[in-house]
Design a protein around this motif. Sequence first.
Motif, PDB file in Angstrom:
ATOM      1  N   CYS A 222       0.852  -1.184   0.000  1.00 29.03           N
ATOM      2  CA  CYS A 222       0.000   0.000   0.000  1.00 29.03           C
ATOM      3  C   CYS A 222       0.891   1.239   0.000  1.00 29.03           C
ATOM      4  N   ALA A 223       0.641   2.160  -0.917  1.00 27.64           N
ATOM      5  CA  ALA A 223       1.479   3.350  -1.050  1.00 27.64           C
ATOM      6  C   ALA A 223       1.378   4.272   0.153  1.00 27.64           C
ATOM      7  N   ALA A 224       0.319   4.144   0.931  1.00 29.73           N
ATOM      8  CA  ALA A 224       0.125   5.035   2.083  1.00 29.73           C
ATOM      9  C   ALA A 224       0.682   4.447   3.374  1.00 29.73           C
ATOM     10  N   CYS A 225       0.248   3.235   3.724  1.00 32.71           N
ATOM     11  CA  CYS A 225       0.642   2.664   5.019  1.00 32.71           C
ATOM     12  C   CYS A 225       1.730   1.606   4.916  1.00 32.71           C
ATOM     13  N   GLY A 226       1.998   1.149   3.677  1.00 32.86           N
ATOM     14  CA  GLY A 226       3.080   0.189   3.477  1.00 32.86           C
ATOM     15  C   GLY A 226       2.721  -1.264   3.729  1.00 32.86           C
ATOM     16  N   ILE A 227       1.472  -1.543   4.062  1.00 35.03           N
ATOM     17  CA  ILE A 227       1.089  -2.922   4.313  1.00 35.03           C
ATOM     18  C   ILE A 227       1.170  -3.735   3.022  1.00 35.03           C
ATOM     19  N   LYS A 228       1.652  -4.980   3.143  1.00 34.13           N
ATOM     20  CA  LYS A 228       1.833  -5.822   1.966  1.00 34.13           C
ATOM     21  C   LYS A 228       0.546  -6.558   1.608  1.00 34.13           C
ATOM     22  N   GLU A 229       0.458  -6.912   0.347  1.00 31.73           N
ATOM     23  CA  GLU A 229      -0.695  -7.680  -0.108  1.00 31.73           C
ATOM     24  C   GLU A 229      -0.483  -9.149   0.243  1.00 31.73           C
ATOM     25  N   VAL A 230      -1.372  -9.667   1.062  1.00 34.60           N
ATOM     26  CA  VAL A 230      -1.344 -11.083   1.446  1.00 34.60           C
ATOM     27  C   VAL A 230      -2.736 -11.659   1.208  1.00 34.60           C
ATOM     28  N   ASP A 231      -2.946 -12.884   1.618  1.00 42.38           N
ATOM     29  CA  ASP A 231      -4.200 -13.571   1.314  1.00 42.38           C
ATOM     30  C   ASP A 231      -5.443 -12.808   1.753  1.00 42.38           C
ATOM     31  N   ASP A 232      -5.408 -12.236   2.948  1.00 41.52           N
ATOM     32  CA  ASP A 232      -6.591 -11.563   3.460  1.00 41.52           C
ATOM     33  C   ASP A 232      -6.582 -10.055   3.216  1.00 41.52           C
ATOM     34  N   ILE A 233      -5.558  -9.546   2.549  1.00 44.99           N
ATOM     35  CA  ILE A 233      -5.480  -8.116   2.242  1.00 44.99           C
ATOM     36  C   ILE A 233      -5.267  -7.954   0.739  1.00 44.99           C
ATOM     37  N   LYS A 234      -6.244  -7.386   0.076  1.00 47.02           N
ATOM     38  CA  LYS A 234      -6.172  -7.168  -1.359  1.00 47.02           C
ATOM     39  C   LYS A 234      -5.989  -5.676  -1.627  1.00 47.02           C
ATOM     40  N   LEU A 235      -4.993  -5.344  -2.424  1.00 48.80           N
ATOM     41  CA  LEU A 235      -4.719  -3.960  -2.765  1.00 48.80           C
ATOM     42  C   LEU A 235      -5.377  -3.604  -4.103  1.00 48.80           C
ATOM     43  N   LYS A 236      -5.820  -2.361  -4.205  1.00 49.44           N
ATOM     44  CA  LYS A 236      -6.450  -1.877  -5.437  1.00 49.44           C
ATOM     45  C   LYS A 236      -5.640  -0.745  -6.041  1.00 49.44           C
ATOM     46  N   ASN A 237      -5.549  -0.757  -7.374  1.00 47.38           N
ATOM     47  CA  ASN A 237      -4.801   0.278  -8.082  1.00 47.38           C
ATOM     48  C   ASN A 237      -5.471   1.638  -7.960  1.00 47.38           C
ATOM     49  N   CYS A 238      -4.660   2.686  -8.080  1.00 50.15           N
ATOM     50  CA  CYS A 238      -5.203   4.027  -8.296  1.00 50.15           C
ATOM     51  C   CYS A 238      -5.888   3.986  -9.660  1.00 50.15           C
TER      52      CYS A 238
END
Length: 297
Positions: A11-27
């Motif tokens: 995540c560009a803001a908080c730095g959390i990585k994308e893992v199984d239960d966390i899905k990141l979305k593009n700008c």
Amino acid sequence: MSADDETDVCCAACGIKEVDDIKLKNCNACYLVKYCSVECQKNHRKQHKKECKERMAELREELLFKQPESSHLGDCPICFIPMPLDKDEYFLLPCCCVMICDGCMYANQMKDETSRRDPRCPFCREPYVSSAAEADRNLLKRIKAGDRVAFRQKGCQAREERNYSVAVDLLEKAAKMGDVEAHSQLSQLYCDGEGVEMDMKKAVHHFEEAAIGGNPLARFNLGVVSTRERKFNRAVKHFIIAARQGHDGALEQLKELYKKGTVTKAELAAALRAHQAAVDSTKSPQREAAARAPLAS
């Protein structure tokens, strides 16, 4: 996984990585960064705004100067041959708001005469309309059905009648539905100040939307605008794209720019070949027969 790969999935803001239960979305605007939540995207907006705008502009330029696969007219839905650019060589059927080439219209007319049957639309097979009033009723039915071509045609009618408020309203609705020709019509209204306040910013926007959709006339007009602004490199790009679509005026502009040294010999030769190929692709025996024997009114 490299450090660069890890950065791509954080995540560009908080730095959390994308893992199984966390899905990141593009700008959604630039696709350069990802976020884990709407809140993070809002918090990061100030830092990302400049980079995002620059990338959006780059993406817009890439889209604008991409050679369309075909003109906005596409292929005739009956013979599947590319439609000619000349408006006198294709027809809009008032019963179904579908455009077909003059060759297919002519072939259908000859078939009707040979079989001595009542004339029917070559596409939807409904009987031909018998009056302007009936054609107008059909157009209103297509508008109620949400047909963007019908919205555009009704808008064009209103423009011819100088009912500009209705024309702009209908054309804008058609444009929002994705009708390329509606964008072209709106661009001309704003460019000429026809019934609306002259606004070149809006005109260029609609020219660009129409050009991206494959309209060679809109592309040609963008080349003219760029020439007037002395942005010759952009003008040449626009004229080359339009010429490759078979637009005669764009090819003539390239010839003039070649004389002035703005266009190279190789660029002109390539444009000439592509222009001829585009024109040849619209030819067929049926269309040639139609040209020799004009359709009955």
